[in-house]
Design a protein around this motif. Sequence first.
Motif, short mmCIF file in Angstrom:
data_model
loop_
_atom_site.label_atom_id
_atom_site.label_comp_id
_atom_site.label_asym_id
_atom_site.label_seq_id
_atom_site.Cartn_x
_atom_site.Cartn_y
_atom_site.Cartn_z
N ARG A 1 0.84 -1.21 0.00
CA ARG A 1 0.00 0.00 0.00
C ARG A 1 0.87 1.25 0.00
N LYS A 2 0.49 2.18 -0.86
CA LYS A 2 1.16 3.48 -0.88
C LYS A 2 0.06 4.52 -0.90
N GLY A 3 -0.08 5.26 0.21
CA GLY A 3 -1.21 6.17 0.34
C GLY A 3 -2.50 5.36 0.36
N ASP A 4 -3.44 5.70 -0.49
CA ASP A 4 -4.70 4.95 -0.56
C ASP A 4 -4.76 3.99 -1.74
N ALA A 5 -3.65 3.87 -2.47
CA ALA A 5 -3.58 2.91 -3.59
C ALA A 5 -2.84 1.66 -3.11
N GLY A 6 -3.38 0.50 -3.43
CA GLY A 6 -2.73 -0.71 -2.94
C GLY A 6 -3.04 -1.95 -3.76
N CYS A 7 -2.35 -3.02 -3.36
CA CYS A 7 -2.56 -4.35 -3.94
C CYS A 7 -3.20 -5.18 -2.82
N HIS A 8 -4.34 -5.76 -3.09
CA HIS A 8 -5.14 -6.37 -2.03
C HIS A 8 -4.39 -7.47 -1.28
N ALA A 9 -4.61 -7.55 0.02
CA ALA A 9 -3.89 -8.50 0.87
C ALA A 9 -4.32 -9.94 0.66
N GLN A 10 -5.52 -10.16 0.14
CA GLN A 10 -6.02 -11.52 -0.07
C GLN A 10 -5.86 -12.01 -1.51
N GLN A 11 -5.84 -11.08 -2.45
CA GLN A 11 -5.75 -11.45 -3.87
C GLN A 11 -4.89 -10.41 -4.59
N ALA A 12 -3.67 -10.85 -4.97
CA ALA A 12 -2.70 -9.93 -5.58
C ALA A 12 -3.14 -9.41 -6.95
N LEU A 13 -4.11 -10.07 -7.56
CA LEU A 13 -4.59 -9.67 -8.88
C LEU A 13 -5.48 -8.44 -8.82
#
Length: 338
Positions: free
Chosen positions: A287-299
């Motif tokens: 996560r960077k600020g409010d943009a991120g890669c979901h913790a349960q599904q990287a897709l």
Amino acid sequence: MQIQQNISLRPYNTFRIDAYAKYFAKFTSLSNLEQLFDAPFLQENERPFIIGGGSNILLTLDYNGLVAKNEMHGIEIVKQDQQHVYVRAAAGENWHQFVLYCIENNFAGVENLSLIPGNVGASPMQNIGAYGVEIKDVFYELEAFDINERKVKTFTAKECEFGYRESVFKRKYKGQYIITSVTFKLNKQPVFNTSYGAIQQELDKMQVKELSIAAISQAVINIRQSKLPDPNKIGNAGSFFKNPTIPQQQFEDLKKEFPQIVGYPAKDSVKVAAGWLIEQCGWKGYRKGDAGCHAQQALVLVNYGDAKGSEILALSSEIMQSVEAKFGIMLEREVNVL
């Protein structure tokens, strides 16, 4: 039909990006749609930007023109025979609600596509698919408004040229047609598809005694809810990237270096799990600020609050670069970027 000015598109895209449209309107009929192209403020050859459920778009800029939301509704049986029922749904119908309608009426074929966000009109555009089923498997025909000729044209499955998350409407005819309705060829006698993913495991967990399309639908819903973030709670557009297809030899070479790599046979090639590639590059949960890669599904890329579309796009570019550097595979975005 009311045309509004300077409207936030945040309620109309599942990423919850706060981009603005200079003009905004909703259309509920073909005559409404035709009126849009006669709007006095449109410049010569300017076309409205059409949105449906807003579940497959990433807005990176304000739109200095007319954004029109498809709210055409209606579901009807157009014909049937001993084995099949042909159901036409207007493009503005919510996809999951359409699936539930089919299950309630015991029309089989779309149950594996439960809980996919978005509207009916987008389903053939990108040949949506999940758990072993794609739209092309149940598709009969669609109607689309030809923007240049201002008339409705019917497209068969062959004319749609369906591919993996592809159709003529994504590339060849992009921006030339607006889908107004889709007709599906559904089965009166179900052919159950439980072999893909964890469906059978979930059915066992549910202690299902008698298999049905309703049970399969609920199993898919349970699986999706356990893995994917709810767009009503966390802004996202589902799978952000396509699963890349690579030559068999390239996959074998990668397997020597990365024995755990996940891939599925696809004719003379292999479809590689993009989520696995992204996770191996360390992005899952980033996560960077409010943009991120979901913790349960990287897709799945997410907007935790007030991320800009440009920030989500920049993150996706970083992910693509790192996957190419590590595995020699260039990912392709599934989401449409505006």
